[in-house]
Design an enzyme around this catalytic site. Structure first.
Site, PDB file in Angstrom:
ATOM      1  N   ASP A  74       0.880  -1.162   0.000  1.00 26.50           N
ATOM      2  CA  ASP A  74       0.000   0.000   0.000  1.00 26.50           C
ATOM      3  C   ASP A  74       0.922   1.217   0.000  1.00 26.50           C
ATOM      4  O   ASP A  74       1.630   1.477   0.981  1.00 26.50           O
ATOM      5  CB  ASP A  74      -0.863  -0.049   1.273  1.00 26.50           C
ATOM      6  CG  ASP A  74      -1.860   1.096   1.338  1.00 26.50           C
ATOM      7  OD1 ASP A  74      -1.607   2.152   0.718  1.00 26.50           O
ATOM      8  OD2 ASP A  74      -2.886   0.938   2.027  1.00 26.50           O
ATOM      9  N   HIS A  75       0.918   1.935  -1.103  1.00 30.10           N
ATOM     10  CA  HIS A  75       1.894   3.020  -1.277  1.00 30.10           C
ATOM     11  C   HIS A  75       1.658   4.168  -0.292  1.00 30.10           C
ATOM     12  O   HIS A  75       2.538   4.987  -0.065  1.00 30.10           O
ATOM     13  CB  HIS A  75       1.815   3.528  -2.720  1.00 30.10           C
ATOM     14  CG  HIS A  75       3.105   4.101  -3.225  1.00 30.10           C
ATOM     15  ND1 HIS A  75       4.168   4.377  -2.414  1.00 30.10           N
ATOM     16  CD2 HIS A  75       3.500   4.440  -4.479  1.00 30.10           C
ATOM     17  CE1 HIS A  75       5.149   4.884  -3.126  1.00 30.10           C
ATOM     18  NE2 HIS A  75       4.779   4.922  -4.383  1.00 30.10           N
ATOM     19  N   ARG A  76       0.480   4.182   0.320  1.00 25.62           N
ATOM     20  CA  ARG A  76       0.226   5.237   1.313  1.00 25.62           C
ATOM     21  C   ARG A  76       1.044   4.998   2.581  1.00 25.62           C
ATOM     22  O   ARG A  76       1.393   5.927   3.297  1.00 25.62           O
ATOM     23  CB  ARG A  76      -1.261   5.269   1.691  1.00 25.62           C
ATOM     24  CG  ARG A  76      -2.166   5.626   0.532  1.00 25.62           C
ATOM     25  CD  ARG A  76      -3.618   5.393   0.895  1.00 25.62           C
ATOM     26  NE  ARG A  76      -3.877   4.003   1.285  1.00 25.62           N
ATOM     27  CZ  ARG A  76      -5.032   3.553   1.730  1.00 25.62           C
ATOM     28  NH1 ARG A  76      -6.048   4.372   1.856  1.00 25.62           N
ATOM     29  NH2 ARG A  76      -5.194   2.283   2.047  1.00 25.62           N
TER      30      ARG A  76
END
Ligand code: CAO
Length: 429
Positions: A401-403
């Site tokens: 999850d790039h967040r």
């Protein structure tokens, strides 16, 4: 025809739970998985599905009854061949299918417990204190499902039912009031095509299994909501495989099947302890960093994918990891995993190594922020500076999850896992 008793299954830590809804009546013909009753604790509502098929002959609970694991829910006169127990079986005691409790009241999208999948069972609310807004939501699983389908945020609905309970009409009203706008509609997606496939040739239409339905909804949510980024790396496991081959007979004597997976669990667990962002979850505006390392391993079962969780994997040896993995895989395949078996995961490993494939892009299992896909190890020519040498290479596919995890950190994480697998000495440091 003999009567089958359907009893309350394993409902995790709960006992003396209130029955708030009975969704069948005497004379109804039910199938396995038909929702029977809804239970409500101070933290969760759970829908209890039937484990038997047939005609309901007697209902042993009332709205307001308090029930615990093993209590009789109802008696069913079985349809021949409809249940694994068989219609001719003598009166038997049968628990409804195990359910995984979740803090269903804690979020809008939490499914009813009876719908919680392996992926989902640990996905929402667990270990998370419900917000006060969420605590105020009173809605049955059927209404929650309906609201989810309509894309209606239950926290915005004023319940007009008994004690502020939200009714179907309340959900419809809000849906109309927003001009039919919904989470899904916000994406401006086309409706799913409805096709008469039989026009083109013979077909066989089967209902989706419960696990497929639930994990499908979760996968779709995770795919749409999580900005995924995937990384691919090869681990040179030539030495690991030599070691494993040396140890295989000894392991078998100790009752352990030593495949590459426990080594991968160990390598991942060690790397997770070093990469706090990968071992985290996002909750609203916060990031939760876990001081424990629990690793889920996806298990393929006839009914769909289940994800039992090996607890404190960083503290366990390879034999113990192999033993736990084999026990979980057997339980999953027999449909005997409990809610506790599937909760608390920090990270998921999805291994197709026994099947084949080169690389794939696994979908992050919310509320985790990373997942590692494993494909089949293959001999490949690797340049060692002087010439090409045959090395056994294991394809790793990491999605994050790039967040929560930056690309560079995710890259370092997968390279670290590969390093641990390539040189077992790194694992014991
Ligand atoms: N490369 C080459 N061979 C591998 C391998 C790999 N990466 N991983 C396992 N193998 C071998 C094993 O060593 C074993 O061979 P031997 O019997 O000769 O030792 C064989 O493949 C079969 O292994 P297994 O599947 O019985 O056991 P496992 O420990 O590898 O896996 C489990 C256990 C539970 C992960 C697996 O059974 C399973 O269910 N995998 C499917 C997971 C899945 O569907 N993921 C979804 C992907 S996308 O959603």
């Amino acid at each position: 025809m003999a009567l089958q008793e359907v009893r309350v299954p394993d409902i995790g830590e709960y006992s003396n739970v209130s029955v708030i809804e009975i969704t069948v009546k005497v004379g109804d013909t039910i199938k396995e998985e038909t929702p029977l009753i809804t239970l409500e604790t101070d933290k969760a509502t759970m829908e209890i599905p039937s484990s038997a098929a047939g005609v309901v002959k007697e209902i042993a609970v009332k709205v307001g009854s308090k029930v615990s694991k093993g209590d009789l829910i109802l008696k069913v006169e079985g349809a021949a061949g409809a249940s694994p127990m068989g219609a001719d079986a003598p009166a038997e005691k049968k628990a409804a299918a195990p359910v995984a409790p979740a803090a269903a009241t804690s979020t809008l999208t939490s499914p009813p417990v009876g719908e919680v999948s392996a992926r989902q069972s640990r996905a929402e609310g667990e270990g998370v204190k419900p917000s006060s807004d969420a605590e105020a939501i009173y809605a049955s699983p059927a209404i929650r499902r309906f609201a989810r389908e309509m894309g209606v945020d239950l926290s915005r609905v004023q319940g007009s039912g008994r004690k502020g309970r939200i009714t179907e009409e309340d959900v419809k009203q809000l849906f109309k009031g927003t001009g039919g706008s919904s989470v899904g509609a916000g994406l401006n997606l086309l409706a799913d095509p409805v096709v008469d496939f039989a026009k083109f040739g013979e077909v066989d239409v089967q209902p989706l299994s419960r696990i497929k339905k639930i994990s499908g909804a979760n996968l779709a949510r995770n795919w749409v909501k999580i900005p995924h980024i995937s990384f691919f790396e090869d681990a040179d496991i030539t030495a690991l495989e030599e070691f494993r081959a040396d140890k295989k007979a000894e392991a078998e004597k100790a009752g352990v099947k030593l495949t590459p997976v426990p080594f991968i669990v160990k390598a991942v667990a060690k790397a997770l302890a070093k990469f706090p962002n990968v071992n985290s979850s996002l909750q609203g505006d916060s990031q939760v960093f876990k001081k424990y390392v629990h690793v889920g391993v996806a298990v393929d079962t006839p009914n769909g994918l289940m994800v039992p969780v090996i607890k404190n994997a960083d503290q366990k040896g390879i034999y113990q990891l192999a033993r736990e993995l084999a026990e979980f895989a057997a339980k999953a395949k027999d449909g005997k995993l409990t809610a506790a078996d599937m909760q608390g995961g920090c990270f998921t490993i999805s291994s197709l190594g026994g099947i084949g494939t080169q690389y794939f892009t696994p979908i992050v299992n919310m509320p985790e922020v990373a997942i590692l896909g494993i494909s089949k190890a293959q001999m490949k020519p690797v340049y060692d500076g002087q010439g090409f040498v045959p090395r056994l290479m294991l394809p790793l596919s990491l999605s994050v999850d790039h967040r929560a995890v930056d690309g560079a950190e995710a890259g370092r994480f997968v390279v670290t896992v590969a390093k641990y697998l390539s040189d077992l000495r790194e694992l014991i440091l």
